[in-house]
Design an enzyme around this catalytic site. Structure first.
Site, mmCIF file in Angstrom:
data_model
loop_
_atom_site.group_PDB
_atom_site.id
_atom_site.type_symbol
_atom_site.label_atom_id
_atom_site.label_comp_id
_atom_site.label_asym_id
_atom_site.label_seq_id
_atom_site.Cartn_x
_atom_site.Cartn_y
_atom_site.Cartn_z
ATOM 1 N N TRP A 141 20.529 66.187 19.206
ATOM 2 C CA TRP A 141 21.470 67.581 19.304
ATOM 3 C C TRP A 141 20.745 68.758 20.015
ATOM 4 O O TRP A 141 21.463 69.636 19.615
ATOM 5 C CB TRP A 141 22.098 67.800 17.982
ATOM 6 C CG TRP A 141 22.600 66.952 17.042
ATOM 7 C CD1 TRP A 141 22.040 66.499 15.662
ATOM 8 C CD2 TRP A 141 23.520 65.585 17.031
ATOM 9 N NE1 TRP A 141 22.525 65.322 15.244
ATOM 10 C CE2 TRP A 141 23.528 65.167 15.872
ATOM 11 C CE3 TRP A 141 24.566 65.414 18.192
ATOM 12 C CZ2 TRP A 141 24.513 63.849 15.891
ATOM 13 C CZ3 TRP A 141 25.420 64.369 18.068
ATOM 14 C CH2 TRP A 141 25.382 63.697 16.867
ATOM 15 N N GLU A 175 24.756 75.090 13.997
ATOM 16 C CA GLU A 175 23.895 76.249 13.563
ATOM 17 C C GLU A 175 24.517 76.630 12.039
ATOM 18 O O GLU A 175 24.230 77.928 11.604
ATOM 19 C CB GLU A 175 24.103 77.683 14.264
ATOM 20 C CG GLU A 175 23.479 77.521 15.733
ATOM 21 C CD GLU A 175 23.386 78.858 16.446
ATOM 22 O OE1 GLU A 175 22.968 79.928 15.638
ATOM 23 O OE2 GLU A 175 23.039 78.890 17.470
HETATM 24 C C1 LIG Z 1 27.122 70.082 20.114
HETATM 25 C C2 LIG Z 1 25.949 70.065 19.298
HETATM 26 C C3 LIG Z 1 24.995 70.970 19.726
HETATM 27 C C4 LIG Z 1 23.874 71.139 18.839
HETATM 28 N N1 LIG Z 1 22.882 72.140 19.298
HETATM 29 C C5 LIG Z 1 21.800 72.094 18.470
HETATM 30 C C6 LIG Z 1 20.577 72.715 18.977
HETATM 31 O O1 LIG Z 1 20.554 73.179 20.276
HETATM 32 N N2 LIG Z 1 19.390 72.673 18.240
HETATM 33 C C7 LIG Z 1 19.453 72.301 17.187
HETATM 34 O O2 LIG Z 1 18.240 72.296 16.292
HETATM 35 N N3 LIG Z 1 20.648 71.541 16.500
HETATM 36 C C8 LIG Z 1 21.729 71.567 17.231
HETATM 37 N N4 LIG Z 1 22.878 70.738 16.793
HETATM 38 C C9 LIG Z 1 22.743 70.145 15.385
HETATM 39 C C10 LIG Z 1 23.453 70.995 14.473
HETATM 40 O O3 LIG Z 1 22.927 72.258 13.935
HETATM 41 C C11 LIG Z 1 23.704 69.966 13.182
HETATM 42 O O4 LIG Z 1 24.370 68.986 13.458
HETATM 43 C C12 LIG Z 1 24.313 70.595 11.854
HETATM 44 O O5 LIG Z 1 23.344 71.471 11.398
HETATM 45 C C13 LIG Z 1 24.907 69.668 10.904
HETATM 46 O O6 LIG Z 1 23.906 68.858 10.949
HETATM 47 P P1 LIG Z 1 24.320 66.948 10.678
HETATM 48 O O7 LIG Z 1 24.749 66.762 12.000
HETATM 49 O O8 LIG Z 1 23.156 66.274 10.321
HETATM 50 O O9 LIG Z 1 25.256 66.919 9.403
HETATM 51 P P2 LIG Z 1 24.909 66.842 7.939
HETATM 52 O O10 LIG Z 1 23.912 67.644 7.465
HETATM 53 O O11 LIG Z 1 24.870 65.150 7.808
HETATM 54 O O12 LIG Z 1 26.277 67.094 7.258
HETATM 55 C C14 LIG Z 1 27.621 66.118 7.123
HETATM 56 C C15 LIG Z 1 28.491 66.686 6.306
HETATM 57 O O13 LIG Z 1 27.889 66.875 4.887
HETATM 58 C C16 LIG Z 1 28.175 68.314 4.507
HETATM 59 N N5 LIG Z 1 27.089 68.732 3.618
HETATM 60 C C17 LIG Z 1 25.552 68.486 4.209
HETATM 61 N N6 LIG Z 1 24.968 69.074 3.186
HETATM 62 C C18 LIG Z 1 25.516 69.777 2.302
HETATM 63 C C19 LIG Z 1 25.399 70.542 1.033
HETATM 64 N N7 LIG Z 1 24.321 70.822 0.641
HETATM 65 N N8 LIG Z 1 26.670 71.125 0.559
HETATM 66 C C20 LIG Z 1 27.935 70.899 1.177
HETATM 67 N N9 LIG Z 1 27.925 70.187 2.243
HETATM 68 C C21 LIG Z 1 26.993 69.627 2.735
HETATM 69 C C22 LIG Z 1 28.243 69.138 5.935
HETATM 70 O O14 LIG Z 1 28.893 70.408 5.373
HETATM 71 C C23 LIG Z 1 28.936 68.222 6.768
HETATM 72 O O15 LIG Z 1 30.266 68.404 6.520
HETATM 73 C C24 LIG Z 1 23.818 70.708 17.447
HETATM 74 C C25 LIG Z 1 24.899 69.795 17.013
HETATM 75 C C26 LIG Z 1 25.798 69.595 17.993
HETATM 76 C C27 LIG Z 1 26.912 68.485 17.545
#
Ligand SMILES: Cc1cc2nc3c(=O)[nH]c(=O)nc-3n(C[C@H](O)[C@H](O)[C@H](O)COP(=O)(O)OP(=O)(O)OC[C@H]3O[C@@H](n4cnc5c(N)ncnc54)[C@H](O)[C@@H]3O)c2cc1C
Length: 389
Positions: A166, A373
């Protein structure tokens, strides 16, 4: 001591200085005239135009806070947020390119780099190099410090292995802030931030995601296969990468709030324009109270987002704590962006649902605000921790 009159009068949050006003006007004009005509095409192709990125550099939009001695603008964090906001009103993809460069990459380097690193990288980031911030991995999203990318010491270098997922700006990037753990037994205290150059052996940019929104902004996998990174490229101290991540993301969230604010403003402007032109029942639809109240509600929403975003940005500039305020700004602005873009689609009726008008794209683009973020749940957790410890 009694403060002077000017110190005693608190400044309204939305009152900009003359310099800020001029800066905003320049970015607004550029966004409308130069980016506007290409937004649809870039969205469809899923590719941002290189010539426009070059113009970002030319205008100083990629180096807002970099000091002039390194070729930057010597501007403020608030100006960086203003740029992100103004670009987002036209194209949230353009906005996030500038956002990541300024509020994550440049910001981390300005805060944590030593003199040699500043000399080596800041002039390039001000002139031609797009930067990326690589924290997330397949199994480390919200739980970002569960990252599995490893760094193993080898003489005057660390050898990095792993995959990042990502990563915004990765496709166009030249410099990557890569977070890797050099001492997994120490947990998050092993996390270290490395300055990785694109042409380092073993480094590759992998799959580019095909996304719902902000399609012209690249989001890619990074592959690190025995990448030998000199110790001279550790940003800050070894084992202190978690601190860099926490602090830069806290600031980055204010700017994502700015992006979502700009998006909502853009959607509102399109809705108002359409309401003044479209006629039904012999009147413009803006003459119907039902439509007027919708527009009024949208304007109230936009203003709440603006106040939270500007306050968090001003607090950061004043050197005051802003952890909760940043989380609130991002949470609220992304909520507002989604709601306002959705209502804008409805006000435009059938054409709002088509690609001939820009609001359907803003509606798609809004969704990312509640994800990157730190998801909205993670923002809530941050705010709640401040309340109940
Ligand atoms: C278009 C795009 C650009 C991005 N750019 C970057 C970048 O430049 N650099 C970088 O490092 N990352 C980047 N990301 C990553 C982004 O920061 C993550 O996708 C985000 O932090 C969520 O992580 P995940 O996708 O693994 O979701 P997950 O962590 O798996 O979350 C899935 C769901 O579970 C919920 N959840 C998880 N843990 C908890 C908790 N403790 N309490 C309550 N709810 C919870 C979340 O709110 C969410 O609804 C990007 C993502 C996208 C889609």
């Amino acid at each position: 001591m009694i403060p002077s009159t000017s110190e005693a009068v608190a400044r309204p949050l939305t009152l900009l200085s003359e310099e800020e006003e001029m800066f905003r006007a320049t970015v607004r004009k550029f966004a409308r005239e130069r980016i506007g005509p290409h937004v649809r095409d870039m969205d469809e192709k899923g590719l941002f135009r290189k010539d426009i990125i070059q113009e970002f550099f030319g205008l100083g939009l990629m180096s807002v806070e970099i000091p002039e001695e390194y070729g930057g603008q010597g501007g403020s964090f608030f100006q960086a947020v203003l740029a992100v906001e103004e670009l987002a009103a036209v194209d949230p993809s353009a906005s996030v390119i500038v956002d990541v460069q300024n509020t994550l990459v440049n910001n981390a380097i300005l805060r944590w780099a030593n003199a040699d690193q500043r000399r080596r990288y800041l002039p390039k980031l001000a002139a031609e190099w797009v930067g990326s911030y690589a924290l997330s991995e397949a199994q480390a999203g919200s739980d970002a410090f569960a990252l599995t990318t490893r760094g193993v010491e080898d003489g005057d270098a660390y050898v990095l292995n792993g995959r990042k997922l990502w990563i915004t700006n990765a496709y166009e990037g030249s410099l990557y802030l890569v977070f890797a753990n050099i001492n997994p037994e120490a947990g998050h205290r092993g996390i270290t931030c490395f300055l990785v150059e694109r042409d380092m052996a073993g480094f590759a940019v992998g799959k580019k995601e095909d996304k719902l929104g902000i399609r012209a902004s690249s989001t890619c996998e990074l592959i690190l296969d025995n990448v030998r990174v000199p110790k001279a490229n550790i940003l800050g101290e070894a084992g202190k990468g978690y601190k860099i991540a926490i602090e830069t993301l806290n600031e980055g969230r204010v700017a994502i709030g700015g992006q979502m604010l700009g998006l909502a403003e853009g959607a509102l402007q399109h809705a108002v324009k359409y309401a003044k032109e479209r006629k039904q029942f012999g009147k413009t639809i803006g003459e119907f109270q039902g439509v007027q109240f919708e527009l009024a509600r949208m304007a109230v929403d936009v203003e709440t987002a603006r106040l939270l975003v500007y306050n968090a940005a001003r607090l950061r500039e004043a050197g005051k704590p802003f952890l909760s305020e940043a989380a609130m700004a991002k949470y609220q602005a992304s909520q507002v962006a989604e709601t306002v873009a959705s209502r804008a689609v409805e006000i435009l009726g059938g054409v709002g649902f088509t690609k001939d008008y820009p609001v359907e794209k803003l509606y798609r683009d809004a969704k990312i605000g509640r994800i990157y973020e730190g998801t909205s749940n993670i923002q809530m957790a941050t705010i709640a921790r401040q309340l109940i410890g």
